[in-house]
Design a protein around this motif. Sequence first.
Motif, short mmCIF file in Angstrom:
data_model
loop_
_atom_site.label_atom_id
_atom_site.label_comp_id
_atom_site.label_asym_id
_atom_site.label_seq_id
_atom_site.Cartn_x
_atom_site.Cartn_y
_atom_site.Cartn_z
N UNK A 153 1.03 -1.17 -0.03
CA UNK A 153 0.09 0.01 -0.11
C UNK A 153 0.83 1.34 0.00
N UNK A 154 2.09 1.18 0.48
CA UNK A 154 3.10 2.36 0.35
C UNK A 154 3.46 2.64 -1.03
N UNK A 155 3.25 1.58 -2.13
CA UNK A 155 3.58 2.01 -3.42
C UNK A 155 2.59 3.10 -3.77
N UNK A 156 3.33 4.44 -4.27
CA UNK A 156 2.49 5.41 -4.83
C UNK A 156 2.77 5.64 -6.41
N UNK A 157 3.69 4.83 -6.94
CA UNK A 157 4.22 5.23 -8.11
C UNK A 157 4.46 3.93 -8.97
N UNK A 158 4.11 4.08 -10.17
CA UNK A 158 4.29 2.82 -10.94
C UNK A 158 4.88 3.34 -12.32
N UNK A 159 5.97 2.68 -12.83
CA UNK A 159 6.62 3.01 -13.87
C UNK A 159 6.43 1.98 -14.91
N UNK A 209 -5.00 3.38 -14.61
CA UNK A 209 -5.71 4.60 -14.49
C UNK A 209 -6.53 4.47 -13.31
N UNK A 210 -7.27 3.34 -13.08
CA UNK A 210 -8.15 3.19 -11.97
C UNK A 210 -7.19 3.08 -10.81
N UNK A 211 -6.13 2.57 -10.92
CA UNK A 211 -5.55 2.35 -9.45
C UNK A 211 -4.90 3.54 -9.09
N UNK A 212 -4.49 4.65 -10.24
CA UNK A 212 -3.82 6.09 -9.63
C UNK A 212 -4.68 6.75 -9.16
N UNK A 228 0.62 7.79 -8.87
CA UNK A 228 1.30 8.57 -10.01
C UNK A 228 1.72 7.48 -11.19
N UNK A 229 1.45 7.38 -12.46
CA UNK A 229 1.93 6.74 -13.49
C UNK A 229 3.05 7.45 -14.01
N UNK A 230 4.40 6.88 -14.18
CA UNK A 230 5.34 7.40 -14.83
C UNK A 230 5.37 6.44 -16.36
N UNK A 231 5.20 7.17 -17.34
CA UNK A 231 5.06 6.64 -18.78
C UNK A 231 6.02 6.75 -19.63
N UNK A 232 6.91 5.69 -19.76
CA UNK A 232 8.13 5.52 -20.76
C UNK A 232 7.62 5.40 -22.05
N UNK A 233 7.53 6.69 -22.98
CA UNK A 233 6.97 6.13 -24.31
C UNK A 233 7.94 5.40 -25.19
N UNK A 234 8.53 4.47 -24.80
CA UNK A 234 9.56 4.02 -25.65
C UNK A 234 9.06 3.05 -26.65
#
Length: 484
Positions: A249-255, A277-280, A286-292
């Motif tokens: 639950x401490x995770x607040x960012x997803x890469x 999106x539902x999760x954030x 926060x979602x960090x989106x690497x547009x690889x």
Amino acid sequence: MVEAWVNSPESPRERSRPDPAAGTDLHLELSGEGSLRSRLMDALREAIRSGRLAPGTRLPPYRSLARDLGVARNTVADAYAELVEEGWLTARQGSGTQVARRTTPLRPDHARRSQGMTRRRIEHDLMPSSPDAAAFPRAAWLTSARRALAAAPNDAFGVGDPRGRAELRGALAEYLARARGVRTEPDRIVICSGFAHGLRLLGGVLEGPVAVESYGLDFHRGILDGMGLRTVPLTVDPHGARIDEVPDARVKTVLLTPAHQFPTGGPLHPERRTAVIDWVRSSGGLLVEDDYDGEFRYDRQPVGAVQGLDPDRVVYIGSTSKSLSPALRLGWMVLPGRLVDDVLAAKGPREMWSGVVDQLTLADFIARGAYDQHLRRMRQRYRRRRDLLVDTLAERAPHIRVSGIAAGLHAVLELPEGTEDAALRAARRQGLALDGLRPYRHPDSTMPPRDGLVIGYGTPPEHAFAAAMDALCLALPDPPQDDR
């Protein structure tokens, strides 16, 4: 005879001949004890022995060196002459004094390094994520550079704004909206030098552990770990990362790399895009989106960015490293409004990373449509290469499966269990530079390790690509006995 030439006065003809070594600098430290001549000889021997003066290097004329060192001419002339007799130097009329072209003693660590490089010579570079350097649009880029410099205001050549040039941020806002479905304004874009730089800036803003894909770039994990942010692996399957597995639950960012997962090669499934999106939203995260590889999809139109689904909860990061060249060091962060000031504070009060001229050039390059034209041209080129890779393996190694979608600059070759290390050794013998799949696996992942090769098809020049495929096929393991 050599001593007489070194010490003899120059003829008028010799004085009129230009000497390419006359203006060269040579750093020598005349330390230790003994006469000036012996200390000079010791310094020259050490410079040659260490490899600092390579075989064939032309030394300054003794008069020039004597003047630079503040010693008598005869001191340098005598030192040169004695080193010629010892075999360290050679001297010939009209050629000056040079380091002898013989095998020079090297320090043991230098010798070992050179031998290792010889054993691992690279004839074909199949490392992933590198574009075709020969395809850089030099003429079009030069045109934009001239246009940008002619139109640039005087303040462009002052202290750089840490947000980046307004011209580039405006061009990016329009382009990203049109081509990637990104919803933003120029004031929410911060220019950086690439994804790694953007991630470092975010690292000073984020708190708590960061959930990452179980397979991904280890140096991205290293950046987060180095900033005190523990990374938590998420399972990656053919539909992408499993957001429902965020364990803490401490995770607040997803890469994530949703457009083209690196390195496994799949896109994030539409249901997973909705799930993240539902999760954030529910977690306040926060979602960090690497547009690889976001612009390089070959079997259909590229999927739009996840950022368009919720611009206030997604940080979108892109760069020119794959689309143009990593040498440009240009990237961009599209930020939620609440993070702009914090990221700028982490970056500092002035631009220290991306050159203003390149920013202005890229802005013009995008605005006049040259960037779109280049991307369309490179999509065709990279698609041909991927097709050739797939067709070659289907014909010569049908037991090797190419996984992932038709996109990006790399593909994963799935190998029989236990064969990855042997395939990498065979690749080195064939002069191939490529990666195995296992090093990309998060060390804490619960996913079973997979054997594979990560093949980059962007780097080899056009004329050498078929030869690279031939060498690759020679390095692949044979099919299992029951498949033969």
